[in-house]
Design a protein around this motif. Structure first.
Motif, PDB file in Angstrom:
ATOM      1  N   GLY A 390       0.779  -1.221   0.000  1.00 31.90           N
ATOM      2  CA  GLY A 390       0.000   0.000   0.000  1.00 31.90           C
ATOM      3  C   GLY A 390       0.811   1.272   0.000  1.00 31.90           C
ATOM      4  O   GLY A 390       0.285   2.347   0.292  1.00 31.90           O
ATOM      5  N   ARG A 391       2.084   1.176  -0.319  1.00 31.49           N
ATOM      6  CA  ARG A 391       2.955   2.345  -0.309  1.00 31.49           C
ATOM      7  C   ARG A 391       2.955   3.024  -1.682  1.00 31.49           C
ATOM      8  O   ARG A 391       2.741   2.380  -2.698  1.00 31.49           O
ATOM      9  N   PRO A 392       3.243   4.333  -1.711  1.00 24.86           N
ATOM     10  CA  PRO A 392       3.346   5.012  -3.008  1.00 24.86           C
ATOM     11  C   PRO A 392       4.477   4.431  -3.851  1.00 24.86           C
ATOM     12  O   PRO A 392       5.475   3.939  -3.323  1.00 24.86           O
ATOM     13  N   ILE A 393       4.312   4.524  -5.141  1.00 25.24           N
ATOM     14  CA  ILE A 393       5.309   4.037  -6.092  1.00 25.24           C
ATOM     15  C   ILE A 393       6.064   5.241  -6.653  1.00 25.24           C
ATOM     16  O   ILE A 393       5.430   6.217  -7.066  1.00 25.24           O
ATOM     17  N   PRO A 394       7.388   5.225  -6.660  1.00 27.08           N
ATOM     18  CA  PRO A 394       8.126   6.352  -7.243  1.00 27.08           C
ATOM     19  C   PRO A 394       7.723   6.586  -8.698  1.00 27.08           C
ATOM     20  O   PRO A 394       7.594   5.644  -9.479  1.00 27.08           O
ATOM     21  N   ALA A 395       7.490   7.834  -9.043  1.00 33.24           N
ATOM     22  CA  ALA A 395       7.115   8.171 -10.419  1.00 33.24           C
ATOM     23  C   ALA A 395       8.352   8.160 -11.310  1.00 33.24           C
ATOM     24  O   ALA A 395       9.426   8.575 -10.899  1.00 33.24           O
ATOM     25  N   TRP A 396       8.180   7.687 -12.526  1.00 30.19           N
ATOM     26  CA  TRP A 396       9.285   7.703 -13.477  1.00 30.19           C
ATOM     27  C   TRP A 396       9.263   9.010 -14.265  1.00 30.19           C
ATOM     28  O   TRP A 396       8.232   9.686 -14.378  1.00 30.19           O
ATOM     29  N   LYS A 397      10.398   9.364 -14.785  1.00 32.41           N
ATOM     30  CA  LYS A 397      10.515  10.553 -15.619  1.00 32.41           C
ATOM     31  C   LYS A 397      10.594  10.141 -17.078  1.00 32.41           C
ATOM     32  O   LYS A 397      10.968   9.005 -17.393  1.00 32.41           O
ATOM     33  N   PRO A 398      10.239  11.038 -18.001  1.00 31.29           N
ATOM     34  CA  PRO A 398      10.344  10.698 -19.426  1.00 31.29           C
ATOM     35  C   PRO A 398      11.742  10.224 -19.789  1.00 31.29           C
ATOM     36  O   PRO A 398      12.743  10.780 -19.335  1.00 31.29           O
ATOM     37  N   ALA A 399      11.825   9.173 -20.586  1.00 29.78           N
ATOM     38  CA  ALA A 399      13.057   8.546 -21.083  1.00 29.78           C
ATOM     39  C   ALA A 399      13.699   7.633 -20.062  1.00 29.78           C
ATOM     40  O   ALA A 399      14.772   7.087 -20.313  1.00 29.78           O
ATOM     41  N   GLN A 400      13.048   7.421 -18.896  1.00 27.42           N
ATOM     42  CA  GLN A 400      13.607   6.495 -17.932  1.00 27.42           C
ATOM     43  C   GLN A 400      13.173   5.060 -18.233  1.00 27.42           C
ATOM     44  O   GLN A 400      12.355   4.805 -19.105  1.00 27.42           O
ATOM     45  N   TYR A 401      13.763   4.137 -17.446  1.00 26.92           N
ATOM     46  CA  TYR A 401      13.539   2.727 -17.649  1.00 26.92           C
ATOM     47  C   TYR A 401      12.804   2.128 -16.464  1.00 26.92           C
ATOM     48  O   TYR A 401      12.884   2.623 -15.345  1.00 26.92           O
ATOM     49  N   VAL A 402      12.129   1.022 -16.723  1.00 27.47           N
ATOM     50  CA  VAL A 402      11.575   0.207 -15.658  1.00 27.47           C
ATOM     51  C   VAL A 402      12.333  -1.115 -15.646  1.00 27.47           C
ATOM     52  O   VAL A 402      12.693  -1.649 -16.704  1.00 27.47           O
TER      53      VAL A 402
END
Length: 628
Positions: A390-402
């Motif tokens: 239930g914790r927040p998920i870090p937001a990704w920035k444009p051009a980043q990877y998962v």
């Protein structure tokens, strides 16, 4: 027939538990003493790595030999070794001389016999025949050692002959999995020593040796015995995490081995280590001693993506010896088990943003909800994200990877050797993909199960093949290990700072897909040069239709047998130009005419990227390969 009576020590049990190996189901195969078969194999090996501790408690590892027979059994459980060595360069010699320092027997000017007190000082060895990929681990004690008399009249003679007798308490034949074959021949060294004490940063010569090394030898201890072993891989598998005065840290990945975890077991109870890294072609050698930290799971991936077990070495002292080894080697072939080089997150590959304070859980769970096939080999996959706690998920920035972990779906379990498919043993099924969609710029974290993440990838290899064929009858849930990527590959949205040119090869468009909406909204000055084959044109149609305004900034270069028919399908999309040919150097350079401060962003296959970088020598550019 010898039988094993040795058990597991506490460090090994701890390592088995940490790495989820059932200790109770396996017997320690280490044999007591020096068996006949082990003695024969040692005598057939042209080099032996040796490890011991100096008077300050530092572990040092060295390499002796040059030809078969230099090490051989001479009595029951006694091994004799005779080798040339660099007197001032080989730290193993200094450790032996210190054994009798209280009696003043620490001079290098004369010869003499070194007899350790009591039962003898701990030492270990590893005999290696690189032509046959055979190795034998040895653990025991120094019985006696001697340095030849210096009758030449040269008080500082650099190379002397050393003889050593070692009592063997334990022996173990080891697997050949990561041996890179080499032909070894004797060589008379002419050493030049460069010492680096007290954490002094490594020299360019030492760094160059590490970068090309495909093999190293390490020694560890649990306080009662020692262990010397080999680590091999592709050239460059040892990475330099930090190199500055006061802090030198090396990193290497632990590959799938025999699951005994004897070296790691030692490090669980005593983190000291001694490493020797040879250059077989030049006989240059780097000796290191220091302390280790073992990283497992997400903590390993945070430092080295695609690695689940990583060893960090904080170097206490280093010694580079030019032309210091008594042998040289010619490379024959690499081990088929070697995985690709696993680079550091700090080298521009995606890092891991760990969600849990303890680093013991994924950042999120990604559930596959949709697959949209764009071409015969490229598809867009849509996932919904949630966090199990239930914790927040870090937001990704444009051009980043998962970074996604497919291990739970594709890992077939442990296997010692697999001759029919050797590469499969090194695949931990952790993969990184560029995120194709963007989030609102103000978002710093993602909440709720409705957040969607998209990747656009080509089918190539087991994980993308798995996604391509997945049937959706059962929800596919993949752990998200994190997001990463360098800011240097993000095109600035500010106007007036010069033109940006994104050059994409095929699916190399993906870093731009998440950036383009923001760039178009900000009216940034950027142009897309996109080269691809006609069969992938569906990706173009999808991208230009989904991102309004991108077509007007795009120039297409299409090749392939269906190029002419394919071009007709995109002419109505309003591109700056569509050309039925390959991208040329003049196409790349022409877009900067009349523009100051043009910067290029390159994302293509390794082959195409090399060509582009050659064209742009002297220009401002950054590269991002999708060859990882």
């Amino acid at each position: 027939m010898e039988t094993n009576t040795l058990g597991w020590h506490l460090g090994e049990v701890s390592a088995h538990k940490l790495l989820k190996v059932a200790t109770s189901n396996r017997r320690n195969p280490t044999q007591q003493g020096l068996s006949y078969s082990h003695g024969y194999r040692v005598s057939e090996s042209p080099i032996v790595a040796l490890g011991t501790l100096d008077q300050e408690g530092n572990i040092w590892t060295t390499l002796w030999g040059g030809e078969k027979g230099f090490a051989r059994p001479v009595a029951k459980n006694v091994l004799a070794l005779q080798s040339l060595l660099s007197v001032k360069g080989d730290p193993f010699l200094g450790a032996l001389l210190e054994l009798d320092e209280n009696n003043g027997n620490n001079s290098l000017e004369g010869g003499g016999v070194i007899k350790p007190a009591g039962e003898g000082k701990m030492m270990s060895g590893l005999s290696v025949d690189l032509e046959t990929r055979d190795r034998v681990k040895l653990a025991g004690r120094v019985l006696v050692a001697s340095l030849d008399n210096n009758n030449s009249g040269e008080s500082e003679r650099a190379v002397r002959e050393m003889q050593l007798a070692m009592v063997i308490d334990e022996g173990l034949g080891n697997c050949p999995k990561y041996m890179n074959r080499k032909e070894i021949h004797a060589h008379v060294p002419n050493p030049t020593v460069i010492g680096m004490k007290g954490g002094v940063k490594l020299t360019s010569q030492a760094l160059g040796l590490i970068e090309q090394a495909d093999m190293m030898f390490l020694s560890t201890t649990n306080g009662k015995t020692m262990d010397t072993n080999h680590r091999g891989g592709p050239a460059g598998f040892i990475r330099v995490l930090r190199n500055q005065d006061g802090e030198v840290i090396l990193v290497y990945p632990e590959y799938s081995g025999n699951q005994l975890y004897q070296s790691i077991g030692n490090l669980q109870v005593d983190n000291r280590i001694g490493v020797v890294i040879p250059d077989f072609e030049t006989s240059d050698v780097l000796y290191l001693t220091g302390e280790t930290e073992l990283l497992v799971g997400l903590k390993a991936a945070a430092v080295m993506p695609h690695a689940k077990v990583v060893v960090k070495i904080k170097v206490k002292e280093a010694r580079f010896v030019k032309d210091g080894l008594p042998f040289r080697g010619v490379s024959l072939d690499r081990s088929p088990y070697n995985p690709p080089v696993r680079r550091l997150a700090s080298e521009g590959l995606p890092g891991v943003v760990v969600g849990d304070d303890e680093g013991d859980g994924p950042v999120a769970i990604a559930t596959l909800v949709k697959r949209h096939v764009l071409s015969p080999t490229i598809a867009r996959y849509t996932f919904k994200l949630r966090n199990e706690k239930g914790r927040p998920i870090p937001a990704w920035k444009p051009a980043q990877y998962v970074t996604l972990d497919f291990g739970g779906e594709l890992d077939q379990g442990w296997s010692h050797m697999r001759e029919d498919d050797p590469q499969s043993l090194n695949d931990d099924f952790v993969r990184t993909f560029t995120v194709s969609n963007c989030l609102p710029e103000e978002m710093e974290e993602v909440t709720g199960e409705e957040t969607e993440l998209e990747i656009t990838v080509r089918r190539h290899g087991p994980t993308t093949g798995f996604l391509w064929d997945y049937k959706f009858q059962v929800p596919l849930e993949l752990p998200v290990l994190g997001f990463g990527g360098e800011d240097s590959f993000r095109i600035p949205t500010a106007t007036g700072g010069g033109r940006s040119v994104f050059v994409a090869g095929g699916v190399g468009i993906t870093p731009l897909l998440a950036q383009a909406p923001g760039l178009i909204k900000a009216d940034a000055d950027f142009i897309l040069l996109w080269s691809l084959r006609s069969e992938d044109l569906g990706v173009v149609v999808d991208s230009l239709q989904r991102i309004p305004g991108l077509a007007q900034r795009t120039r297409l270069f299409v090749t392939g047998v269906e190029a002419e028919n394919a071009i007709e399908k995109v002419n109505c999309l309003g591109t700056q130009g569509t050309f039925q040919r390959r991208l040329l150097q003049q196409d790349v350079l022409a877009v900067k005419e009349g523009q100051n401060g043009t910067k290029y962003y390159l994302c293509a296959s390794p082959a195409m990227q090399t060509i582009l970088e050659g064209w742009l020598q002297g220009e401002d550019f950054v590269s991002e390969s999708f060859g990882y």
